[in-house]
Write a protein that holds these residues in place. Structure first.
Motif, PDB file in Angstrom:
ATOM      1  N   VAL A 298     111.143  49.038 113.126  1.00 32.49           N
ATOM      2  CA  VAL A 298     111.214  49.044 111.667  1.00 32.49           C
ATOM      3  C   VAL A 298     109.870  48.542 111.151  1.00 32.49           C
ATOM      4  O   VAL A 298     109.445  47.430 111.485  1.00 32.49           O
ATOM      5  CB  VAL A 298     112.354  48.133 111.169  1.00 32.49           C
ATOM      6  CG1 VAL A 298     112.372  48.095 109.649  1.00 32.49           C
ATOM      7  CG2 VAL A 298     113.694  48.596 111.724  1.00 32.49           C
ATOM      8  N   THR A 299     109.193  49.370 110.382  1.00 31.25           N
ATOM      9  CA  THR A 299     107.835  49.029 109.938  1.00 31.25           C
ATOM     10  C   THR A 299     107.834  48.506 108.504  1.00 31.25           C
ATOM     11  O   THR A 299     108.608  48.960 107.663  1.00 31.25           O
ATOM     12  CB  THR A 299     106.916  50.246 110.056  1.00 31.25           C
ATOM     13  OG1 THR A 299     107.496  51.353 109.350  1.00 31.25           O
ATOM     14  CG2 THR A 299     106.711  50.629 111.513  1.00 31.25           C
TER      15      THR A 299
ATOM     16  N   GLU B 246     103.600  56.181 106.298  1.00 28.13           N
ATOM     17  CA  GLU B 246     105.012  55.979 106.034  1.00 28.13           C
ATOM     18  C   GLU B 246     105.480  54.658 106.642  1.00 28.13           C
ATOM     19  O   GLU B 246     105.045  54.274 107.723  1.00 28.13           O
ATOM     20  CB  GLU B 246     105.837  57.133 106.614  1.00 28.13           C
ATOM     21  CG  GLU B 246     105.640  58.450 105.886  1.00 28.13           C
ATOM     22  CD  GLU B 246     106.634  59.502 106.334  1.00 28.13           C
ATOM     23  OE1 GLU B 246     107.524  59.182 107.167  1.00 28.13           O
ATOM     24  OE2 GLU B 246     106.524  60.645 105.864  1.00 28.13           O
TER      25      GLU B 246
ATOM     26  N   SER C 188     109.111  51.785 106.816  1.00 33.49           N
ATOM     27  CA  SER C 188     110.561  51.673 106.660  1.00 33.49           C
ATOM     28  C   SER C 188     110.939  50.799 105.464  1.00 33.49           C
ATOM     29  O   SER C 188     111.872  51.110 104.720  1.00 33.49           O
ATOM     30  CB  SER C 188     111.187  51.075 107.925  1.00 33.49           C
ATOM     31  OG  SER C 188     110.757  51.719 109.096  1.00 33.49           O
TER      32      SER C 188
ATOM     33  N   ASP D  99     112.434  57.617 100.775  1.00 32.26           N
ATOM     34  CA  ASP D  99     113.375  57.020 101.735  1.00 32.26           C
ATOM     35  C   ASP D  99     113.078  55.559 102.065  1.00 32.26           C
ATOM     36  O   ASP D  99     113.864  54.912 102.753  1.00 32.26           O
ATOM     37  CB  ASP D  99     113.369  57.829 103.038  1.00 32.26           C
ATOM     38  CG  ASP D  99     113.913  59.238 102.843  1.00 32.26           C
ATOM     39  OD1 ASP D  99     114.768  59.425 101.957  1.00 32.26           O
ATOM     40  OD2 ASP D  99     113.469  60.141 103.574  1.00 32.26           O
ATOM     41  N   VAL D 100     111.952  55.033 101.587  1.00 34.63           N
ATOM     42  CA  VAL D 100     111.600  53.666 101.930  1.00 34.63           C
ATOM     43  C   VAL D 100     112.539  52.695 101.213  1.00 34.63           C
ATOM     44  O   VAL D 100     113.018  52.956 100.104  1.00 34.63           O
ATOM     45  CB  VAL D 100     110.124  53.366 101.541  1.00 34.63           C
ATOM     46  CG1 VAL D 100     109.961  53.293 100.032  1.00 34.63           C
ATOM     47  CG2 VAL D 100     109.643  52.077 102.194  1.00 34.63           C
TER      48      VAL D 100
ATOM     49  N   LEU E 133     118.630  48.497 105.212  1.00 36.25           N
ATOM     50  CA  LEU E 133     118.377  49.633 106.101  1.00 36.25           C
ATOM     51  C   LEU E 133     119.655  50.426 106.362  1.00 36.25           C
ATOM     52  O   LEU E 133     119.598  51.615 106.685  1.00 36.25           O
ATOM     53  CB  LEU E 133     117.771  49.150 107.417  1.00 36.25           C
ATOM     54  CG  LEU E 133     116.323  48.656 107.331  1.00 36.25           C
ATOM     55  CD1 LEU E 133     115.928  47.921 108.606  1.00 36.25           C
ATOM     56  CD2 LEU E 133     115.373  49.826 107.078  1.00 36.25           C
TER      57      LEU E 133
END
Length: 212
Positions: A5-6, A50, A52, A78-79, A122
């Motif tokens: 997960v970034t 991109e 997360s 989507d972030v 998430l």
């Protein structure tokens, strides 16, 4: 192995950035890619990378954190954007969520609660810390009292203040003297019962005189 997960973290206090980075990097399968002290730098980075999760403050030196939520979601729909801030005004929390934030937590949130909140976001859940939930359950000041009556000039100056303009810049834009601007500023603070510009802006947003 699952992809990590970034994260990107945005806060204008280096100590906060270091603390959050240290905490997240200590979690399994979580990785902080970059930290920024301004919204502009973060947006430039997110155009090409991109991530997360974005952890961001509301009070930033170059932009409104509320507007930043919206801009980030435009770049990366989507972030998950989680606001972590000391601002506890109901209107600011509401506007942040309306602009795409997946959650809002105060900076006194315990580290284990923050990590769990990230995991919940998430999973697609809306995340609010207990204090934020209590704040949102309270009626807004605008619901309890009528907004102050403002003149056309006061509304103009209020919008310029919200846009971050200085007294000199406002005077130049409206072709009036700086002393006149300061007089209007004092009158506005008195009408909104606040003692500083941030409080004035928050009340103006609450009463919908300006758009954040």
């Amino acid at each position: 192995m699952c992809e990590p997960v970034t994260f990107v973290i945005i806060d204008d206090h280096p100590v906060v950035l270091q603390g959050l980075q240290y905490m997240i990097q200590g979690q399994e399968n979580m990785e902080v890619l970059a930290c920024f002290t301004t919204g502009g730098e973060a947006l430039a980075y997110l155009q090409h990378q991109e991530v997360s999760v974005v952890l961001q403050d509301i009070g930033l030196p170059d932009t409104s954190g509320i507007e930043l939520c919206c801009e980030i979601k435009k770049l990366q729909p989507d972030v998950k954007v989680l606001v972590l801030s000391n601002y506890n005004e109901r209107s600011i929390i509401f506007e942040s969520l309306k602009n795409g934030a997946s959650g809002y937590l105060l900076k006194n949130t315990a580290p284990d609660i923050l990590i769990q909140s990230i995991k919940s976001a998430l999973e697609g859940k809306l995340v609010l810390s207990e204090e934020v939930q209590a704040i949102m359950a309270q009626p807004a000041p605008a619901d309890l009292s009528a907004p102050p009556r403002l003149t056309r000039r006061e509304k103009e100056i209020l919008q310029h203040i919200a846009d971050g303009c200085t007294t000199a810049e406002i005077a130049e834009k409206l072709f009036i003297s700086p002393l006149t601007v300061e007089s209007h500023r004092r009158n506005l603070m008195q009408k909104f019962s606040v003692s500083n510009a941030p409080g004035l802006i928050r009340m103006a947003i609450s009463h919908k005189f300006v758009v954040a």
